[in-house]
Design a protein around this motif. Structure first.
Motif, short mmCIF file in Angstrom:
data_model
loop_
_atom_site.label_atom_id
_atom_site.label_comp_id
_atom_site.label_asym_id
_atom_site.label_seq_id
_atom_site.Cartn_x
_atom_site.Cartn_y
_atom_site.Cartn_z
N LYS A 52 -12.57 2.27 1.32
CA LYS A 52 -11.94 1.66 0.15
C LYS A 52 -12.17 0.16 0.18
O LYS A 52 -12.31 -0.43 1.26
N THR A 53 -12.18 -0.43 -0.98
CA THR A 53 -12.28 -1.89 -1.04
C THR A 53 -11.13 -2.42 -1.88
O THR A 53 -10.63 -1.75 -2.78
N PHE A 54 -10.71 -3.62 -1.55
CA PHE A 54 -9.67 -4.32 -2.33
C PHE A 54 -10.12 -5.75 -2.57
O PHE A 54 -10.87 -6.33 -1.77
N LYS A 55 -9.65 -6.30 -3.68
CA LYS A 55 -9.96 -7.69 -4.01
C LYS A 55 -8.89 -8.61 -3.41
O LYS A 55 -7.73 -8.20 -3.26
N LYS A 56 -9.26 -9.84 -3.14
CA LYS A 56 -8.30 -10.87 -2.73
C LYS A 56 -7.08 -10.84 -3.64
O LYS A 56 -7.24 -10.83 -4.88
N GLY A 57 -5.92 -10.81 -3.05
CA GLY A 57 -4.69 -10.79 -3.85
C GLY A 57 -4.15 -9.39 -4.13
O GLY A 57 -2.99 -9.24 -4.51
N ASP A 58 -4.98 -8.35 -3.94
CA ASP A 58 -4.50 -6.98 -4.11
C ASP A 58 -3.49 -6.63 -3.02
O ASP A 58 -3.56 -7.15 -1.91
N PHE A 59 -2.58 -5.71 -3.38
CA PHE A 59 -1.62 -5.23 -2.39
C PHE A 59 -1.98 -3.83 -1.93
O PHE A 59 -2.18 -2.94 -2.76
N LEU A 60 -2.09 -3.65 -0.62
CA LEU A 60 -2.29 -2.30 -0.08
C LEU A 60 -0.95 -1.60 0.03
O LEU A 60 -0.89 -0.38 0.13
N LEU A 61 0.12 -2.39 0.02
CA LEU A 61 1.46 -1.83 0.21
C LEU A 61 2.49 -2.77 -0.37
O LEU A 61 2.36 -3.99 -0.24
N LYS A 62 3.50 -2.18 -1.01
CA LYS A 62 4.64 -2.97 -1.47
C LYS A 62 5.94 -2.28 -1.07
O LYS A 62 5.96 -1.07 -0.83
N PRO A 63 7.03 -3.03 -1.01
CA PRO A 63 8.31 -2.46 -0.61
C PRO A 63 8.69 -1.27 -1.48
O PRO A 63 8.41 -1.26 -2.67
N GLY A 64 9.33 -0.29 -0.86
CA GLY A 64 9.77 0.89 -1.58
C GLY A 64 8.82 2.07 -1.42
O GLY A 64 9.24 3.22 -1.53
N GLN A 65 7.57 1.79 -1.12
CA GLN A 65 6.60 2.87 -0.97
C GLN A 65 6.72 3.53 0.40
O GLN A 65 6.98 2.87 1.40
N TYR A 66 6.49 4.85 0.43
CA TYR A 66 6.29 5.53 1.70
C TYR A 66 4.86 5.30 2.15
O TYR A 66 3.97 5.13 1.32
N ILE A 67 4.64 5.31 3.45
CA ILE A 67 3.31 5.00 3.97
C ILE A 67 2.42 6.24 3.89
O ILE A 67 2.73 7.27 4.47
N GLU A 68 1.31 6.10 3.19
CA GLU A 68 0.38 7.20 2.99
C GLU A 68 -0.79 7.12 3.95
O GLU A 68 -1.31 8.13 4.40
N TYR A 69 -1.24 5.89 4.22
CA TYR A 69 -2.51 5.72 4.91
C TYR A 69 -2.41 4.90 6.19
O TYR A 69 -1.59 3.98 6.30
N PHE A 70 -3.28 5.24 7.09
CA PHE A 70 -3.58 4.42 8.24
C PHE A 70 -4.94 3.79 7.96
O PHE A 70 -5.85 4.48 7.52
N TYR A 71 -5.08 2.49 8.21
CA TYR A 71 -6.31 1.79 7.88
C TYR A 71 -7.04 1.29 9.12
O TYR A 71 -6.42 0.96 10.14
N ALA A 118 -4.21 -8.36 0.62
CA ALA A 118 -5.56 -8.80 0.99
C ALA A 118 -5.65 -10.31 0.81
O ALA A 118 -5.42 -10.82 -0.27
N LEU A 119 -5.98 -11.00 1.90
CA LEU A 119 -6.14 -12.46 1.82
C LEU A 119 -7.57 -12.83 1.44
O LEU A 119 -7.86 -13.97 1.13
N GLU A 120 -8.44 -11.82 1.47
CA GLU A 120 -9.84 -11.97 1.06
C GLU A 120 -10.24 -10.63 0.43
O GLU A 120 -9.47 -9.69 0.47
N ASP A 121 -11.43 -10.55 -0.17
CA ASP A 121 -11.96 -9.23 -0.52
C ASP A 121 -12.15 -8.46 0.78
O ASP A 121 -12.67 -9.00 1.75
N ILE A 122 -11.70 -7.22 0.79
CA ILE A 122 -11.76 -6.47 2.06
C ILE A 122 -12.35 -5.08 1.87
O ILE A 122 -12.35 -4.51 0.77
N THR A 123 -12.85 -4.54 2.98
CA THR A 123 -13.30 -3.15 3.05
C THR A 123 -12.59 -2.48 4.23
O THR A 123 -12.58 -3.02 5.34
N VAL A 124 -11.99 -1.33 3.95
CA VAL A 124 -11.28 -0.60 5.01
C VAL A 124 -11.72 0.87 5.01
O VAL A 124 -12.28 1.35 4.02
N TYR A 125 -11.50 1.55 6.12
CA TYR A 125 -11.56 3.01 6.15
C TYR A 125 -10.13 3.50 6.23
O TYR A 125 -9.36 3.04 7.07
#
Lengths: 213, 213
Positions: A52-71, A118-125
């Motif tokens: 998966k990729t995210f852009k700088k400023g995107d949130f992988l997680l916000k309060p209230g969410q259950y955790i779905e993924y390990f990165y 994301a503090l930068e554009d990122i790529t994760v598995y």
DNA sequence: GATTCTCATTAAACCAGTTTAATAAATATA
DNA sequence: TATATTTATTAAACTGGTTTAATGAGAATC
């Protein structure tokens, strides 16, 4: 379809790139640095990871969410922080080669109280929680990897406590400069201050004091 | 035989009571609260545990030693602390039902920098590091227990960090009173102060302030 | 090129701890 | 019971942060 809704949906999904059979070599290598894993067990595990990729400023997680993924961080840097009385409290910065998630909420299966941004554009598995369970059920060796990586996380967390308890703020600042100098290049100073448990003003004072001696 | 040498030897061994086939029921129950373990796997594991007793003031661990044992506390209380500039820094108090050792040194296989001291006469079940490995090799389910208990330890450690970062000393004192009131009965106040990361003077001030309101 | 926005620094007043040292209270020992 | 030792409290001076608010400097945007 309502345009605003479309916008929200695109915000959520735009960052996702579908399964790639490609280069999980780093991930495999990192796993094998913890435990011996047979090729067949490793292949069994790898098929659950999605790039998966995210852009700088995107949130992988916000309060209230259950955790779905390990990165697993392939490229880039995220901050993991909570909000206390309106102020961001940075718990950790995760960079290349790190496994990460809101482990606290993940383990306890409670809604997160934190952000991962994301503090930068990122790529994760990413691997889902249910797939992690499948992998551990299937392979004793990968379960061992799970145990040993958890041990590693404990060690790092424990060191953090010792630093908070036994070092002054100034000493912690110098320690961070020594141990993770690259962070000072890629992360703004007020986030470093937060990570060290001080205000931007406090950090500025420390820097001034140091520059005089 | 030299009398002083005899004294030293007795100091080292007096606390040990040899294998008892007796009531590891609490230990088994605690393990099974983490993972399903078959009776045969459980029996395999149990035979490695040895019952030991220590007197108040005895040390289970001193700096410089490599970690040999993982303990389960049957009865009593120990403090786990390090020495920083001549002052004891209490990391944790372990009481009935806890698994404990110097986990940091245990995992990293480095000499300990800490003390574990019996604050009362205690009874523990001890399993050696090599036997722990045998048990994990033998049983996937017990390896899972290992992983999950490590997760639990991480959660507790993480909570500790959050408290250190986000609560004032006074709040941490009140929190400890609420969560572990029994500690205040069995542990002297200056050790509580150390655990909270303050001096006895500082804690005394907090208590005074609280008693006024 | 001017304007806006974000980030870092500085100053001033404040505060919750610290250290040191003296005293008081509780506990253990002769 | 008296004495010594350990533990807890108090006071006084100090310190390294905090908050608030103003200023400065760089980067992004119009």
């Amino acid at each position: 379809m309502d345009k605003r809704l479309l916008f929200v949906i695109s915000k959520i999904f735009c960052s996702f790139v579908e399964n790639s059979s490609v280069p999980l070599e780093e991930l495999k290598k990192t796993i094998r640095s913890y435990a011996h894993v047979s090729d067949s067990d490793m292949e069994f595990g790898m098929k659950f990871y999605k790039r998966k990729t995210f852009k700088k400023g995107d949130f992988l997680l916000k309060p209230g969410q259950y955790i779905e993924y390990f990165y697993f961080m392939k490229k880039g840097c995220v901050s993991y922080y909570s909000m206390e009385e309106g102020k961001a409290q940075v718990m950790e910065f995760f960079t290349e080669g790190s496994f990460f998630t809101d482990l606290y909420a993940y383990i306890q299966e409670i809604p997160s109280e934190s952000y991962i941004e994301a503090l930068e554009d990122i790529t994760v598995y990413a691997i889902s929680k249910t797939d992690v369970q499948k992998v551990f059920d299937h392979s004793h060796q990968l379960e061992r990897f799970g145990r040993l990586s958890m041990q590693r996380t404990f060690v790092i967390t424990f060191q953090r406590i010792n630093q908070l308890r036994n070092l002054s703020n100034q000493e912690r600042y110098l320690e961070l400069q020594k141990k993770r100098p690259e962070l000072f290049q890629r992360v703004p100073q007020y986030l470093i201050a937060s990570y060290l448990g001080l205000t931007p003003v406090g950090l500025s004072k420390i820097r001034k004091r140091l520059s005089k001696s």
